[in-house]
Motif scaffolding. Structure first.
Motif, mmCIF file in Angstrom:
data_model
loop_
_atom_site.group_PDB
_atom_site.id
_atom_site.type_symbol
_atom_site.label_atom_id
_atom_site.label_comp_id
_atom_site.label_asym_id
_atom_site.label_seq_id
_atom_site.Cartn_x
_atom_site.Cartn_y
_atom_site.Cartn_z
ATOM 1 N N CYS A 212 0.867 -1.181 0.000
ATOM 2 C CA CYS A 212 0.000 0.000 0.000
ATOM 3 C C CYS A 212 0.898 1.222 0.000
ATOM 4 O O CYS A 212 1.749 1.373 0.869
ATOM 5 N N SER A 213 0.699 2.065 -0.976
ATOM 6 C CA SER A 213 1.510 3.265 -1.080
ATOM 7 C C SER A 213 0.766 4.471 -0.521
ATOM 8 O O SER A 213 1.243 5.171 0.349
ATOM 9 N N ASP A 214 -0.438 4.709 -0.995
ATOM 10 C CA ASP A 214 -1.229 5.846 -0.547
ATOM 11 C C ASP A 214 -2.694 5.455 -0.553
ATOM 12 O O ASP A 214 -3.182 4.868 -1.525
ATOM 13 N N CYS A 281 -0.765 8.282 5.485
ATOM 14 C CA CYS A 281 -0.264 7.631 4.278
ATOM 15 C C CYS A 281 0.995 8.304 3.748
ATOM 16 O O CYS A 281 1.812 7.656 3.100
ATOM 17 N N TYR A 287 5.692 0.188 2.825
ATOM 18 C CA TYR A 287 5.032 -0.040 1.540
ATOM 19 C C TYR A 287 4.916 -1.526 1.217
ATOM 20 O O TYR A 287 3.895 -1.991 0.694
ATOM 21 N N THR A 288 5.959 -2.326 1.511
ATOM 22 C CA THR A 288 6.005 -3.708 1.027
ATOM 23 C C THR A 288 5.380 -4.722 1.981
ATOM 24 O O THR A 288 5.464 -5.917 1.735
ATOM 25 N N MET A 299 4.829 -3.839 -8.127
ATOM 26 C CA MET A 299 5.875 -2.862 -8.440
ATOM 27 C C MET A 299 7.115 -3.490 -9.075
ATOM 28 O O MET A 299 7.705 -2.923 -9.973
ATOM 29 N N ARG A 385 10.337 3.414 -5.535
ATOM 30 C CA ARG A 385 9.092 3.753 -4.840
ATOM 31 C C ARG A 385 9.265 3.667 -3.321
ATOM 32 O O ARG A 385 8.746 4.495 -2.583
ATOM 33 N N VAL A 386 10.017 2.674 -2.857
ATOM 34 C CA VAL A 386 10.262 2.549 -1.422
ATOM 35 C C VAL A 386 11.058 3.756 -0.913
ATOM 36 O O VAL A 386 10.762 4.308 0.154
ATOM 37 N N LYS A 389 8.834 6.810 -0.659
ATOM 38 C CA LYS A 389 8.011 6.798 0.543
ATOM 39 C C LYS A 389 8.830 7.164 1.773
ATOM 40 O O LYS A 389 8.347 7.865 2.668
#
Length: 444
Positions: A212-214, A281, A287-288, A299, A385-386, A389
């Motif tokens: 879940c990212s946002d 968020c 995230y993972t 991803m 992406r990690v 975040k």
């Protein structure tokens, strides 16, 4: 930050005598849950709606998370930064690209998550699966359900956006005598579940995690759909599927069966209000979904699904699919540093109340064409992406809740942001760590 509570669900908890009748038609039970307690930095995982809402204090990832301890409890060891990709993705035995053959109708991606849950019910490994289904009045709104028959999982396929008190159904599940449970959840739900696991009283617990990212409220998500509909000249009600893909596009599916892929850069994100994504968020460090037995995402999948098998139970879950799933090693290409630096600059501007730097409209299609070809791809895309975040967490907490940095930011997050000149000052570290940090800097 408090979020509006989702509407009450549409079935009261049955008595023991009624429980078989309540789920006999489809095996999907939607118990009613109580109201959420008022909380700061809350995503309504459901614990505040339980019989002991004070457990939030030791279960919430937004208070004082202890990832090394919970990783050790769940996986037998904490993440090891010396192992490939564990700094970014957490403890795991192996990573895979994967796809169900054939893909399941109406599923997000190919349907691996729901198929694992179906197999758990088909084989009798669990009594019930705790997951999300769409609200009967709004297909985008998630509501927690307990599924006791494999065919009921078909109702749970697809993506939904919003908060839903998943863990409020742990007590109803236990009251019905369900001793072996599978839970499909996002990171903030899974963290609380693991923090309380030892006292919940289940004989066996399988945890299937999705990244879940946002997140945002369902109401806010409808605002985004309206903007997107205007940009694409369709009615928002005609959009039936939305997914951010690893090729820098968003895939839309419509009621008439047509599909469309839109480059990220063409999305109306700059038109969203600053508080569209809540502070929770924007400051999430997981995230993972590192405390799941298996993480099922996209991803790092380069167009397929991305699996992180984290422990022996995760191997057991994957094995349930047998020849239905095709797997191969994930790839990695491109370099993440440039995109992460660009993201950092925009987050700093936004956190300071300045408008985002917008790319000229004429250039967006060009860059949208280039990014899938030269940007970070596969595992490098996931690493990017990690790190984004992690950068976002530090900047927004420094701006909005600086007193929370020392309790909310784990040590591995500081390692992830270090290449981007984001280093903690002594007041941002837990007591006892500031001296060690200074000595390391001096030694360097």
């Amino acid at each position: 930050m408090n979020h509006p509570s989702p509407p009450e669900l549409n079935a009261a908890p049955p008595t023991a005598a009624q429980s078989s009748d309540a789920s006999s038609s489809s095996g999907v039970w939607r118990p009613m849950v109580g109201p959420a307690a008022s909380r700061d930095l809350c995503t309504d995982c459901g614990i505040s709606r339980s019989s002991d809402d004070k457990r939030c204090g030791r279960a919430c990832q937004f208070i004082k998370p202890d990832y090394p301890d919970l990783e050790t409890r769940v996986h037998g060891r904490a993440r090891d930064p010396q192992r490939p990709d564990e700094l970014h993705f957490g403890p795991h035995r192996r990573m895979l690209r994967a796809a169900l053959k054939p893909a399941r109708a109406d599923a997000q991606w190919t349907g691996i998550t729901t198929r694992i849950a179906e197999r758990l019910l088909e084989t009798g490994a669990v009594d019930a699966v705790l997951t999300m289904a769409p609200d009967p009045d709004d297909r985008w709104r998630p509501v927690p359900v307990l599924v006791t028959r494999a065919e009921g999982m078909a109702q749970c396929r697809g993506m939904r956006m919003g908060y839903a008190p998943l863990l409020a159904l742990l007590e109803p599940a236990r009251a019905q005598g369900y001793r072996r449970l599978a839970v499909i959840g996002i990171p903030c739900q899974v963290y609380a579940l693991r923090a309380l696991e030892a006292e919940l009283g289940f004989d066996k617990l399988y945890v299937i995690g999705t990244p879940c990212s946002d997140n945002t409220t369902t109401e806010r998500f409808h605002e985004f759909l309206e903007l997107l509909a205007r940009e694409t000249d369709v009615a928002a009600d005609d959009i039936t599927y939305l997914e951010f893909r690893a090729d820098y596009h968003v895939e839309l599916r419509y009621r008439d069966g047509t599909r469309r892929a839109i480059p990220f850069l063409m999305l109306p994100l700059s038109q969203l209000p600053n508080d569209f994504f809540p502070l929770t968020c924007r400051t999430c460090v997981d995230y993972t979904n590192v405390l799941a037995d298996i993480t099922v995402g996209y991803m790092g999948g380069e167009g397929e699904q991305w699996l992180l098998v984290r422990n022996e139970r995760g191997e057991e879950l994957l094995a349930l699919l047998g020849d239905e799933v095709v797997t191969r090693a994930p790839g990695s290409a491109g370099k993440r540093q440039g995109p992460v630096k660009g993201f950092l600059a925009n987050v700093e501007r936004a956190a300071g109340g300045l408008p985002l730097r917008r790319m000229p409209q004429w250039l967006r299609p060009v860059v949208g064409w280039l990014m899938p070809r030269v940007g970070p791809r596969g595992l490098e895309f996931a690493r990017a992406r990690v790190e984004m975040k992690a950068v976002e967490t530090v900047i927004h907490l420094r701006r909005e809740m600086p007193q929370r940095l020392k309790s909310m930011v784990p040590a591995h997050i500081w390692k992830q942001v270090e290449p981007y000149a984001l280093k903690p000052v002594p007041t941002e570290l837990p007591a006892g760590q500031d001296t060690r940090a200074s000595r390391e800097d001096d030694a360097g």
